[in-house]
Design a protein around this motif. Structure first.
Motif, PDB file in Angstrom:
ATOM      1  N   ALA A  37      44.301  40.115  53.370  1.00  0.00           N
ATOM      2  CA  ALA A  37      45.577  39.464  52.880  1.00  0.00           C
ATOM      3  C   ALA A  37      45.222  38.665  51.423  1.00  0.00           C
ATOM      4  O   ALA A  37      45.897  38.810  50.471  1.00  0.00           O
ATOM      5  N   ALA A  38      44.047  38.141  51.467  1.00  0.00           N
ATOM      6  CA  ALA A  38      43.593  37.434  50.126  1.00  0.00           C
ATOM      7  C   ALA A  38      43.667  38.302  48.837  1.00  0.00           C
ATOM      8  O   ALA A  38      44.008  37.999  47.960  1.00  0.00           O
ATOM      9  N   VAL A  39      42.824  39.357  49.237  1.00  0.00           N
ATOM     10  CA  VAL A  39      42.509  40.322  48.106  1.00  0.00           C
ATOM     11  C   VAL A  39      43.501  41.377  47.986  1.00  0.00           C
ATOM     12  O   VAL A  39      43.825  41.492  46.579  1.00  0.00           O
ATOM     13  N   ASN A  40      44.190  41.822  49.048  1.00  0.00           N
ATOM     14  CA  ASN A  40      45.212  42.890  48.774  1.00  0.00           C
ATOM     15  C   ASN A  40      46.332  42.581  47.973  1.00  0.00           C
ATOM     16  O   ASN A  40      47.082  43.334  47.421  1.00  0.00           O
ATOM     17  N   TYR A  41      46.687  41.168  48.123  1.00  0.00           N
ATOM     18  CA  TYR A  41      47.902  40.766  47.403  1.00  0.00           C
ATOM     19  C   TYR A  41      47.557  39.737  46.538  1.00  0.00           C
ATOM     20  O   TYR A  41      47.759  40.088  45.095  1.00  0.00           O
ATOM     21  N   PHE A  42      47.069  38.697  46.778  1.00  0.00           N
ATOM     22  CA  PHE A  42      46.829  37.615  46.057  1.00  0.00           C
ATOM     23  C   PHE A  42      45.682  38.051  44.804  1.00  0.00           C
ATOM     24  O   PHE A  42      45.992  37.542  43.701  1.00  0.00           O
ATOM     25  N   GLY A  43      44.873  38.706  44.988  1.00  0.00           N
ATOM     26  CA  GLY A  43      43.579  39.107  44.307  1.00  0.00           C
ATOM     27  C   GLY A  43      44.447  40.290  43.322  1.00  0.00           C
ATOM     28  O   GLY A  43      44.128  40.285  41.975  1.00  0.00           O
ATOM     29  N   ALA A  44      45.206  41.292  43.853  1.00  0.00           N
ATOM     30  CA  ALA A  44      45.663  42.139  42.948  1.00  0.00           C
ATOM     31  C   ALA A  44      46.840  41.542  41.885  1.00  0.00           C
ATOM     32  O   ALA A  44      46.679  41.570  40.643  1.00  0.00           O
ATOM     33  N   VAL A  45      47.437  40.477  42.409  1.00  0.00           N
ATOM     34  CA  VAL A  45      48.523  39.843  41.322  1.00  0.00           C
ATOM     35  C   VAL A  45      47.820  38.970  40.471  1.00  0.00           C
ATOM     36  O   VAL A  45      48.168  39.032  39.251  1.00  0.00           O
ATOM     37  N   ALA A  46      46.911  38.358  40.972  1.00  0.00           N
ATOM     38  CA  ALA A  46      46.010  37.496  40.009  1.00  0.00           C
ATOM     39  C   ALA A  46      45.426  38.371  39.150  1.00  0.00           C
ATOM     40  O   ALA A  46      45.107  37.907  37.648  1.00  0.00           O
ATOM     41  N   THR A  47      44.852  39.674  39.247  1.00  0.00           N
ATOM     42  CA  THR A  47      44.411  40.496  38.278  1.00  0.00           C
ATOM     43  C   THR A  47      45.420  40.810  37.301  1.00  0.00           C
ATOM     44  O   THR A  47      45.219  40.678  36.190  1.00  0.00           O
ATOM     45  N   LEU A  48      46.793  41.504  37.768  1.00  0.00           N
ATOM     46  CA  LEU A  48      47.617  41.738  36.916  1.00  0.00           C
ATOM     47  C   LEU A  48      48.356  40.897  35.998  1.00  0.00           C
ATOM     48  O   LEU A  48      48.118  40.738  34.849  1.00  0.00           O
ATOM     49  N   GLU A  49      48.327  39.461  36.534  1.00  0.00           N
ATOM     50  CA  GLU A  49      48.914  38.525  35.734  1.00  0.00           C
ATOM     51  C   GLU A  49      48.089  37.784  34.737  1.00  0.00           C
ATOM     52  O   GLU A  49      48.159  37.489  33.545  1.00  0.00           O
ATOM     53  N   GLY A  50      46.680  37.540  35.351  1.00  0.00           N
ATOM     54  CA  GLY A  50      45.757  36.971  34.514  1.00  0.00           C
ATOM     55  C   GLY A  50      45.265  38.124  33.117  1.00  0.00           C
ATOM     56  O   GLY A  50      44.944  37.316  32.381  1.00  0.00           O
ATOM     57  N   LEU A  51      45.518  39.062  33.262  1.00  0.00           N
ATOM     58  CA  LEU A  51      45.129  40.068  32.210  1.00  0.00           C
ATOM     59  C   LEU A  51      46.236  40.745  31.611  1.00  0.00           C
ATOM     60  O   LEU A  51      46.170  41.373  30.429  1.00  0.00           O
ATOM     61  N   ARG A  52      47.539  40.197  31.987  1.00  0.00           N
ATOM     62  CA  ARG A  52      48.468  40.560  31.079  1.00  0.00           C
ATOM     63  C   ARG A  52      48.522  40.121  29.661  1.00  0.00           C
ATOM     64  O   ARG A  52      48.778  41.015  29.007  1.00  0.00           O
ATOM     65  N   PRO A  53      48.094  39.019  29.262  1.00  0.00           N
ATOM     66  CA  PRO A  53      47.759  38.645  27.720  1.00  0.00           C
ATOM     67  C   PRO A  53      46.924  39.440  27.226  1.00  0.00           C
ATOM     68  O   PRO A  53      47.253  39.530  25.994  1.00  0.00           O
ATOM     69  N   LEU A  54      45.913  39.870  27.725  1.00  0.00           N
ATOM     70  CA  LEU A  54      44.988  40.936  27.095  1.00  0.00           C
ATOM     71  C   LEU A  54      45.517  42.228  26.866  1.00  0.00           C
ATOM     72  O   LEU A  54      45.466  42.801  25.820  1.00  0.00           O
ATOM     73  N   LEU A  55      46.419  42.823  27.832  1.00  0.00           N
ATOM     74  CA  LEU A  55      47.183  43.991  27.722  1.00  0.00           C
ATOM     75  C   LEU A  55      48.195  43.796  26.575  1.00  0.00           C
ATOM     76  O   LEU A  55      48.387  44.936  25.745  1.00  0.00           O
ATOM     77  N   ALA A  56      48.884  42.764  26.536  1.00  0.00           N
ATOM     78  CA  ALA A  56      49.722  42.505  25.210  1.00  0.00           C
ATOM     79  C   ALA A  56      49.132  43.010  23.893  1.00  0.00           C
ATOM     80  O   ALA A  56      49.770  42.873  23.094  1.00  0.00           O
ATOM     81  N   GLU A  57      47.940  42.798  23.831  1.00  0.00           N
ATOM     82  CA  GLU A  57      47.131  42.889  22.464  1.00  0.00           C
ATOM     83  C   GLU A  57      47.025  44.482  22.153  1.00  0.00           C
ATOM     84  O   GLU A  57      46.594  44.737  21.210  1.00  0.00           O
ATOM     85  N   SER A  58      47.383  45.106  23.117  1.00  0.00           N
ATOM     86  CA  SER A  58      47.162  46.724  22.766  1.00  0.00           C
ATOM     87  C   SER A  58      48.291  47.364  22.276  1.00  0.00           C
ATOM     88  O   SER A  58      49.542  46.815  22.683  1.00  0.00           O
ATOM     89  N   PRO A  59      48.163  48.312  21.375  1.00  0.00           N
ATOM     90  CA  PRO A  59      49.282  49.103  20.994  1.00  0.00           C
ATOM     91  C   PRO A  59      49.930  49.954  22.000  1.00  0.00           C
ATOM     92  O   PRO A  59      51.289  50.340  21.882  1.00  0.00           O
ATOM     93  N   ALA A  60      49.388  50.293  23.160  1.00  0.00           N
ATOM     94  CA  ALA A  60      49.894  50.950  24.267  1.00  0.00           C
ATOM     95  C   ALA A  60      49.269  50.533  25.583  1.00  0.00           C
ATOM     96  O   ALA A  60      48.386  51.284  26.247  1.00  0.00           O
TER      97      ALA A  60
END
Length: 260
Positions: A81-104
């Motif tokens: 439960a810890a990794v499949n949900y909270f780990g995945a969400v934290a990965t996506l949310e945590g790296l979203r600002p870095l994704l925003a720097e990409s042109p695609a």
């Protein structure tokens, strides 16, 4: 153009197959796993999730083009439960600002056809509420219960992740920022995680009774990697909030003509 792609769970299974495929195609890969990857991080813990984000920021220089939140467990345990949900969400949310720097920018998570099975409603509600302490407490209760209760942990976490994707993909933070967010839902893939279900003909027949896969049956992780590679490619510009079942037909068999 070389794209920088972050892959969690990159040391084995679907993650490793995807890292190898994308590297063959000229991409730069930043792999994350418990050990044996570019970044060692335990995504069952808040500290490990912070280490993931900090490590990716340092290695990438502050910008990434794709994130594949693939890390997961299939055991009937609290850690699942810890990794499949909270780990995945934290990965996506945590790296979203870095994704925003990409042109695609592109983002995708690995859910599962197990999300089709009836969930534990109490666990599902706590996951979607983002209450990790309460969710892990409920997962502990299930893990200590009957085999059926314990086995519900995995499918429930994957259903919660799929719902999180659906809810967040069309929002200003994702679609509004030009970031396609989607998920894949594999059937039974021949990996170390599923070895107990795929190592013998008898075991394979038994699992296929539970997970019908009329199109070519159980498949290698490279097949899932091809789909993930497209989802984080520049060609995928309009897919939004989709959970794509790559399952040999399980979804079609189990849900018939229902699309919901």
């Amino acid at each position: 153009m070389t794209r920088t792609i972050v892959i969690t769970g990159a040391a084995s299974g679907i993650g490793r197959a995807t890292a190898e495929l994308l590297a063959e195609r000229g991409n730069r890969i930043i792999g994350v796993d418990l050990r044996g990857s570019d970044i060692d991080a335990d995504l069952t813990t808040p500290e490990g999730r912070r280490a993931l984000v900090d490590g990716v920021r340092d290695l990438s220089g502050g910008a990434v083009d794709g994130v594949i939140a693939n890390a997961g467990l299939a055991s009937p345990t609290v850690a699942t439960a810890a990794v499949n949900y909270f780990g995945a969400v934290a990965t996506l949310e945590g790296l979203r600002p870095l994704l925003a720097e990409s042109p695609a920018p592109r983002a995708v998570a690995t859910a599962s056809m197990a999300s089709l099975y009836p969930p534990d409603d109490a666990l599902l509600d706590r996951l979607l509420a983002g209450d990790e302490d309460a969710a892990l407490s409920r997962a502990g209760e299930l893990a200590a219960g009957s085999p059926a209760e314990a086995n519900a942990i995995y499918g429930t976490t994957k259903r919660a992740l799929a719902r999180w994707i659906r809810r967040h993909a069309p929002t200003p933070e994702w679609a509004g920022a030009g970031i396609p967010l989607n998920a894949i839902a594999p059937g039974v893939v021949s990996t170390a995680m599923t070895e107990q279900f795929t190592s013998t003909e008898q075991a394979r027949e038994a699992i296929l009774q539970m997970v019908p896969m009329p199109l070519n049956g159980i498949f290698p992780p490279r097949d899932a990697a091809y789909l993930l590679a497209w989802l984080v490619s520049e060609e995928n510009a309009h897919l939004c909030g989709q959970v794509i079942f790559i399952d040999g037909g399980s979804d079609a068999v189990m849900r018939g003509d229902s699309t919901w």
